[in-house]
Design a protein around this motif. Structure first.
Motif: not given
Length: 346
Positions: A269-273, A278-281
Motif C-alpha cells: 500500500k505504501s508503494v501504491e500510494w 519513496l514507498g520502499i524508503l
C-alpha cells in the motif's frame, strides 16, 4: 454507542492518534484492518494547504475503506484555519480535527499546536473559525496545558465545547513534558466527570497493553481511548484491547506469518500510494517494531532497510517466515523514536 455528530462509534471506541510521518493511508489501512474504530490523518498545516503545498495536499488523501476518518489541521491564524477547513471539506472526511497539542519546536514556534494553550482566547477564536467554516463535526486534540504552572485543561474543555466542538481528545501531559514521564489521566477524568461536559472525552497517553486499557477505562471513565505510539509496528494492539475488554483474556501474540502478512500489506500500500522508491524508503522505519522480539533478527532487518526492490524485499520476508516459523516472539513494547513520531499520541 458513542456519537460524534452523525458518526456512530462502538460503546468504547479505540481511536488511532494522528501522528506526523506515521498516520498515512498505508498505516491507517493496517490499523483499520486490526480493529481501530476511528482514524485520523497526519496533521496538516493550514498555511501549507492554502499555499497548495504538495505534501500538505497529499495528506488529504482518504479512502472509503478507512471510514470513519478525520483530517487534522493546525495553525495559529483564524483566516487560514477557516480557509483550510473549507479546503478539507472538499475531500469529504467524516470530521475535521484541530491540533492544539503538538509539542515540537517547529510547530509551537509558529504559534500553533500546543503553543495555543498559552492563549485560550486565541484557541476559542481559531476553533470558532473552523466550526463556522465547515458542516462537518469538529473535534480537538490537546494537552493538559503548556507546563505544570499553567495547566488549564478544565477551562479549555468548557470553552471549546461552547465553541461547538463535538468531541475532545486529551493527552495527559503538558507541552513541557513532551513524551517524557507518565501521562496524568486524573485531569482527563475530571473533565469527563464535569456535569457541564456533554461531549465525548477520549483519553490519550501511555496505553500500550490491553491490561492498561481496561484499568484506565474503569478508573477514569473516559468514553474511549486514543492510541498512538503503541500502534507503530503493532496494529494488533486494537484487537487485543477489544478482545480483552470483552472476555478478560489475552489474545496470543501475532505469529511470524501474521506479522509478515501485515508487513507485505503495509509495504504494498505504501508503494501504491507513494510510488516504489519513496514507498520502499518510508517503509523502512516500520520494520524494527514489526519484527521486534525475535532473536537474531537484526541481520534480516538490515537487509530490509537496504534493499530497493519489491521482489528482493519479498525474498527476505519469505526467508524470515521460514526461519522463524516455529519461534515465538517475546512480548515487547514498540521502539519509538520521538523525533520520528513527533506529533503522535501516547
Amino acid at each position: 454507542m458513542v456519537k460524534i455528530g452523525n458518526i456512530q462509534l462502538p460503546g468504547f471506541p479505540l481511536l488511532l492518534a494522528p501522528m506526523e510521518d506515521v498516520s498515512d493511508p498505508p498505516f491507517r489501512a493496517v490499523c483499520k484492518a486490526n480493529g481501530a474504530d476511528l482514524l485520523y490523518t497526519e496533521f496538516i498545516s493550514s498555511e501549507g494547504l492554502i499555499r497548495d503545498a504538495i505534501k500538505s495536499r497529499q495528506k488529504l488523501d482518504i479512502f472509503d475503506a478507512e471510514r470513519p476518518v478525520g483530517i487534522q489541521i493546525f495553525g495559529g491564524d483564524e483566516e487560514a484555519m477557516a480557509m483550510s477547513a473549507r479546503i478539507v471539506e472538499t475531500v469529504n472526511p467524516d470530521l475535521v480535527d484541530i491540533n492544539f497539542g503538538c509539542p515540537v519546536k517547529k510547530v509551537v514556534s509558529k504559534g500553533a499546536g500546543a503553543a495555543v494553550l498559552k492563549d485560550i482566547d486565541l484557541m476559542t477564536r481559531l476553533t470558532k473559525a473552523v466550526v463556522n467554516s465547515t458542516n462537518k463535526p469538529v473535534t480537538v486534540k490537546t494537552r493538559l496545558g503548556w507546563d505544570e504552572q499553567s495547566i488549564n485543561i478544565e477551562e479549555v474543555a468548557l470553552r471549546l465545547q461552547d465553541c461547538g466542538i463535538q468531541a475532545l481528545s486529551i493527552h495527559g501531559r503538558t507541552r513541557a513534558q513532551l513524551y517524557k514521564g507518565t501521562a496524568d489521566w486524573r485531569l482527563i477524568a475530571a473533565i469527563k466527570n464535569n456535569p457541564r461536559i456533554h461531549i465525548p472525552i477520549f483519553g490519550n497517553g501511555d496505553i500500550d497493553s490491553p491490561q492498561k486499557a481496561l484499568e484506565y477505562k474503569n478508573r477514569y471513565g473516559v468514553d474511549g481511548i486514543m492510541i498512538g505510539r503503541a500502534a507503530i509496528g503493532y496494529p494488533w494492539v486494537f484487537n487485543e484491547i477489544k478482545h480483552y475488554l470483552q472476555t478478560g483474556e489475552l489474545l496470543p501474540l501475532p505469529t511470524i506469518q501474521q506479522r509478515v502478512a501485515v508487513i507485505r500489506k503495509h509495504l504494498h500500500k505504501s508503494v501504491e500510494w507513494k510510488g516504489e522508491v519513496l514507498g520502499i524508503l518510508e517503509m523502512r522505519r516500520h520494520y524494527t517494531n514489526y519484527l521486534k522480539g525475535y532473536p537474531n533478527i537484526k541481520e534480516y532487518r538490515t537487509k530490509l532497510v537496504t534493499l530497493q526492490s519489491l521482489p528482493a524485499i519479498d525474498e527476505v520476508l519469505q526467508e524470515i517466515e521460514r526461519v522463524y516459523a516455529n519461534v515465538p516472539a517475546l512480548a515487547t513494547k514498540p521502539v519509538v523514536n520521538n523525533e520520528y513520531a513527533e506529533c503522535c499520541g501516547g
